[in-house]
Each structure stands twice: as structure tokens, then as C-alpha cells.
Design an enzyme around this catalytic site. Structure first.
Site, PDB file in Angstrom:
ATOM      1  N   GLU A 103      -0.962   7.312   1.654  1.00 51.10           N
ATOM      2  CA  GLU A 103       0.483   7.211   1.438  1.00 51.10           C
ATOM      3  C   GLU A 103       0.853   5.832   0.925  1.00 51.10           C
ATOM      4  OE1 GLU A 103       4.408   6.340   3.948  1.00 51.10           O
ATOM      5  OE2 GLU A 103       3.013   7.708   4.955  1.00 51.10           O
ATOM      6  N   HIS A 104       0.197   4.806   1.442  1.00 48.12           N
ATOM      7  CA  HIS A 104       0.458   3.441   0.996  1.00 48.12           C
ATOM      8  C   HIS A 104      -0.220   3.144  -0.341  1.00 48.12           C
ATOM      9  CE1 HIS A 104       2.181   1.429   4.729  1.00 48.12           C
ATOM     10  NE2 HIS A 104       1.926   2.666   5.140  1.00 48.12           N
ATOM     11  N   GLU A 134       2.536  -2.172  10.690  1.00 48.88           N
ATOM     12  CA  GLU A 134       3.383  -1.000  10.910  1.00 48.88           C
ATOM     13  C   GLU A 134       3.068  -0.357  12.259  1.00 48.88           C
ATOM     14  OE1 GLU A 134       4.417   3.320   8.794  1.00 48.88           O
ATOM     15  OE2 GLU A 134       2.953   1.957   7.879  1.00 48.88           O
ATOM     16  N   HIS A 169      -2.719   8.465   6.080  1.00 50.28           N
ATOM     17  CA  HIS A 169      -1.663   7.443   6.080  1.00 50.28           C
ATOM     18  C   HIS A 169      -2.017   6.316   5.108  1.00 50.28           C
ATOM     19  CE1 HIS A 169       0.784   4.273   8.495  1.00 50.28           C
ATOM     20  NE2 HIS A 169       1.490   4.771   7.516  1.00 50.28           N
TER      21      HIS A 169
END
Length: 445
Positions: free
Chosen positions: A73-74, A150, A70
């Protein structure tokens, strides 16, 4: 990969040309190094969607690397050797395009939708991100805070919480039981070096699938992808074969991680509504009975005429939202029944969820329910392929997940082939499995 669409000579080594639906043309090429490129040309469309699919998800994280997928992804949007984060953002904004990414349990996708004339730019930018991310330490620390926010947003939504806790309850310590985005603890703990190692190990030619749909010329796309990956420093000269799909059966150590008995779990949150899921393990993503499961789920909780909706909402007025769902992965899946209701009604609603699953297992569905469910699935499938983004995703998943590309006609045929007896047998099997119950709400001790 198995191609179920009729093959037509491609005219070049390593490529396959197929006839798609609605005059579309689907082609597939395997580049040196193992990169796979798939395209679907949709006549008359002036836009295109392109996605870079990497065969790595949260399932692939090892100790010390949890949360890395994850994180990447950022971070891939935060700059490369050739571009700053602002350069990446401006490239798409300047042409009215859209760019985003999604992390899953078994793959990650970076995608963009642009005008067909801007597709070379989109390919170049996304390939640059995939091959040449800097993972700058300062940017990583900034993004660590963003990801924590998030996760906090997700934790504030009880519907998200109940689904994550349900996966953990059913799959136990199996890697698929972990939340995709990581946890606040893992995100805080993972160091930059671990994220870098995860990136360098998994982002390689043999794990990459580039899929595009819309106003796409396949030969030009192959040339653009090849040039962009080489510009990013990837070696495409070797005869490396693509990474194989995940095994269809879980390994012994992974199977041992899945609880042998159902789990009862209550998560306390000060919210107005209780959320509850009843369910068990389901089917793997490649199980031949997945079409039967789709029909079963549609009849049980897939629409306003479904059993859950009619019994829990329409007849009793106990919930606004109630449905069934299935999630398939390599070797294992989950199946569940969800409802959101007043906290005081959660026991009654939980009993009804159990009862509807048992009733389906005992008596199956009627011919009328079968016809209605098949019609619902056929309409949803056709309507879901009306845009380039959905067709791009179909190509990427066919290559990475299913290992086969079914034509629309063949998919519809497999749905229509499901019988009442097929549904009853599968319902009986699912109902007999260890059943877990997860509740999230403002409950006392």
C-alpha cells in the site's frame, strides 16, 4: 455476480447496464484477462472517484510474507517504471485531486477523487502504480521506517489496541486475527524479495476490480483502463475468468484456529482511561442475517438512544464513549461491545456490557426500538451514498465482497423486513457463543 438492479441491454459483449437510483446509471464490464470494470454515472456531478480494488488483504499473507500487503500500500506510491514518487504526487496536486489507499483484511484499494475531466489521468496513474511498481530497495527501507512509526502511533492509542487485541482473542491464530498493518516484528523481518513475490502473485488481472462513480462515461472508462493496463505490461488477451469470491464457510484448518472458549486478556498501558470490549464471533459478511445484525447493533449500541449509551453513559455516567460493532469477513466475523471508562470503574462497566447483551438475548427489543433502529439505518444508508467516493466503494465491495449489487430500494426493503423476533433469536445465538473480554489500561498485577 448477481445483479439485483433491473437489467437493460448493454449493447456490447461482456457488459451489463442497470438503472440506478436518482437517475444514476450503473454498468459492469469484464475485460479479457478477468479485469472487472464497474461505473456509476451520477448526472450533474463534475467530480469522479475511481478506485483500483485488488482482492488481497492481510488474511492472504503466508509465512515469510507477513506485513507485505500493508507494505505494498505504501510502496506503490513510491515510483513505477514511468513515474517517480514525486511525479505521482504532483499529478494529483496539480489538479486539486486527492489520492490515497487503504489495506483491509481481505482487499486493498488505491483510489483518487478528481474533476471529471481529470479522470483519464487518475486512471492512468493508478493503473501504472498497480501494474508497474518498482519496489525500489532503498525506498523500501525508507518506508519500513515510516510503517514502523505508523504502527507505533497505533500502539499509542488504547482504543486501537483493544480492537486489535479483541480480534486476536476471538479469532485466535486464524489469519483474520492478525493485525492488518502487520507487527513491528514482521515489518522489520520481511525482506524485499518476499514483498516482491507477494506483489507479483496477487496483483494480476483476475484479482483486479476498477470501480468509478460520479461524472463517468463507462465506455470511455473501459477504454482508459484497458489502455493503461496494457501500457503497464499486463496481458489482457486471454480468457482468464475473475477470481472467485472467498468461500462463505471457513475451511476446517481455519476453523480449528478459532478458540473454542472465550479469552480473558488484560493489556497494561499507562493511560488515563481503561478500554474494554466484550464479545464473540459474529456473522460472515454474506450471511443473510447481516441486516438483522445491523438492527440489533443499532438498538444495542448504535446511537444516543441505544441501550448501552442510555445505561452506561446517561444513567450512570460511567463512560463518554460506548457502542456495539460488527465486522464481517469471508466465512466468519466478530461482534463486540465497547466502552472507555475510568480504570477504577472497569469491572462495573464490564458487568454492564455483559448484562445488556444478556438482557437483549432474553427479552429482545421493543417495537419502538425496532422502528427507531430501522429508521436510523435507513437514514444512514441514504446519507452515506451522497458522494461519489461512497458509491465507488459500494461498487467495489459489491463485486469483491458480496457478489451482488443491491439497489438502494432493495437494501431498504431488507432492513424494513427485520422483525423483533429476528433480533431476539440472533441476540440469543450471539450471547450463547464463547465470550471474550479484553481490557487495555493502567492495571496492576
Amino acid at each position: 455476480m448477481t445483479w439485483h438492479l433491473p437489467l437493460v441491454p448493454a449493447g456490447e459483449p461482456g457488459a451489463e447496464l442497470t438503472a440506478g437510483q436518482d437517475g444514476a446509471t450503473i454498468r459492469r464490464s469484464v475485460l479479457p484477462g478477468g479485469v472487472r470494470v464497474l461505473s456509476e454515472h451520477m448526472p450533474g456531478l463534475r467530480s469522479a472517484t475511481v478506485g483500483a480494488w485488488v482482492g488481497v488483504g492481510s488474511r492472504d499473507e503466508t509465512d515469510g510474507h507477513h506485513g507485505s500487503t500493508h507494505f505494498l500500500e505504501h510502496l506503490l506510491f513510491k515510483g513505477t517504471r514511468r513515474r517517480t514518487a514525486m511525479d505521482i504526487a504532483e499529478a494529483f496536486d496539480a489538479v486539486g485531486g486527492e489520492a490515497n489507499a487503504a489495506t483491509g483484511k481481505e482487499h486493498t484499494c488505491y483510489y483518487a477523487r478528481v474533476l471529471d475531466s481529470d479522470l483519464p489521468m487518475a486512471v492512468d496513474v493508478i493503473a501504472d502504480m498497480v501494474t508497474s511498481a518498482r519496489l525500489d530497495a532503498t525506498e523500501l527501507e525508507t518506508e519500513r521506517g515510516v510503517i514502523l512509526e505508523e504502527l507505533a502511533m497505533t500502539d499509542d492509542d488504547p482504543a486501537d489496541v483493544v480492537h486489535e487485541e479483541f480480534a486476536a482473542a476471538v479469532l485466535g491464530t486464524h489469519p483474520l486475527g492478525r493485525p492488518i498493518g502487520g507487527t513491528p516484528e514482521t515489518i522489520k523481518a520481511v525482506p524485499r524479495d518476499a514483498v516482491w513475490e507477494h506483489y507479483r502473485w496477487h496483483y494480476r488481472p483476475e484479482t483486479l476490480v476498477v470501480a468509478a462513480a460520479g461524472g463517468v462515461d463507462h465506455d470511455a472508462l473501459v477504454e482508459q483502463v484497458t489502455g493503461a493496463l496494457r501500457a503497464g505490461g499486463w496481458d489482457l488477451s486471454g480468457a482468464v475468468v475473475p477470481r472467485e469470491r472467498r468461500p462463505e464457510v471457513v475451511a476446517d484448518d481455519e476453523a480449528a484456529a478459532i478458540p473454542a472458549e472465550g479469552v480473558e486478556l488484560t493489556v497494561r498501558r499507562q493511560v488515563e482511561q481503561a478500554n474494554v470490549i466484550v464479545g464473540s464471533t459474529g456473522l460472515s459478511v454474506t450471511d443473510e442475517r447481516r441486516f438483522t445484525l445491523s438492527v440489533l447493533s443499532a438498538a444495542l449500541g448504535g446511537g444516543m438512544s441505544s441501550r448501552l449509551f442510555q445505561e452506561i453513559r446517561e444513567r450512570r455516567g460511567l463512560a463518554y464513549s460506548t457502542y456495539s460493532f460488527a465486522s464481517g469477513h469471508g466465512g466468519v466475523g466478530t461482534f463486540g461491545l465497547y466502552a472507555g471508562c475510568a480504570p477504577a470503574k472497569v469491572d462495573v462497566v464490564t458487568e454492564l456490557l455483559h448484562a445488556e447483551l444478556d438482557r437483549l438475548a432474553d427479552g429482545g427489543i421493543t417495537d419502538a426500538e425496532l422502528e427507531r433502529s430501522v429508521g436510523q439505518l435507513q437514514g444512514g444508508l441514504v446519507l452515506g451514498l451522497e458522494d461519489s467516493g461512497s458509491r465507488m466503494s459500494r461498487l467495489g465491495k459489491a463485486e469483491l465482497v458480496f457478489g451482488e449489487l443491491l439497489s438502494l430500494a432493495e437494501s431498504l426493503e431488507r432492513i424494513r423486513a427485520v422483525t423483533v423476533e429476528d433480533v431476539r433469536e440472533l441476540a440469543a445465538e450471539l450471547a450463547a457463543r464463547p465470550r471474550s473480554v479484553v481490557r487495555v489500561g493502567p492495571f496492576g498485577d
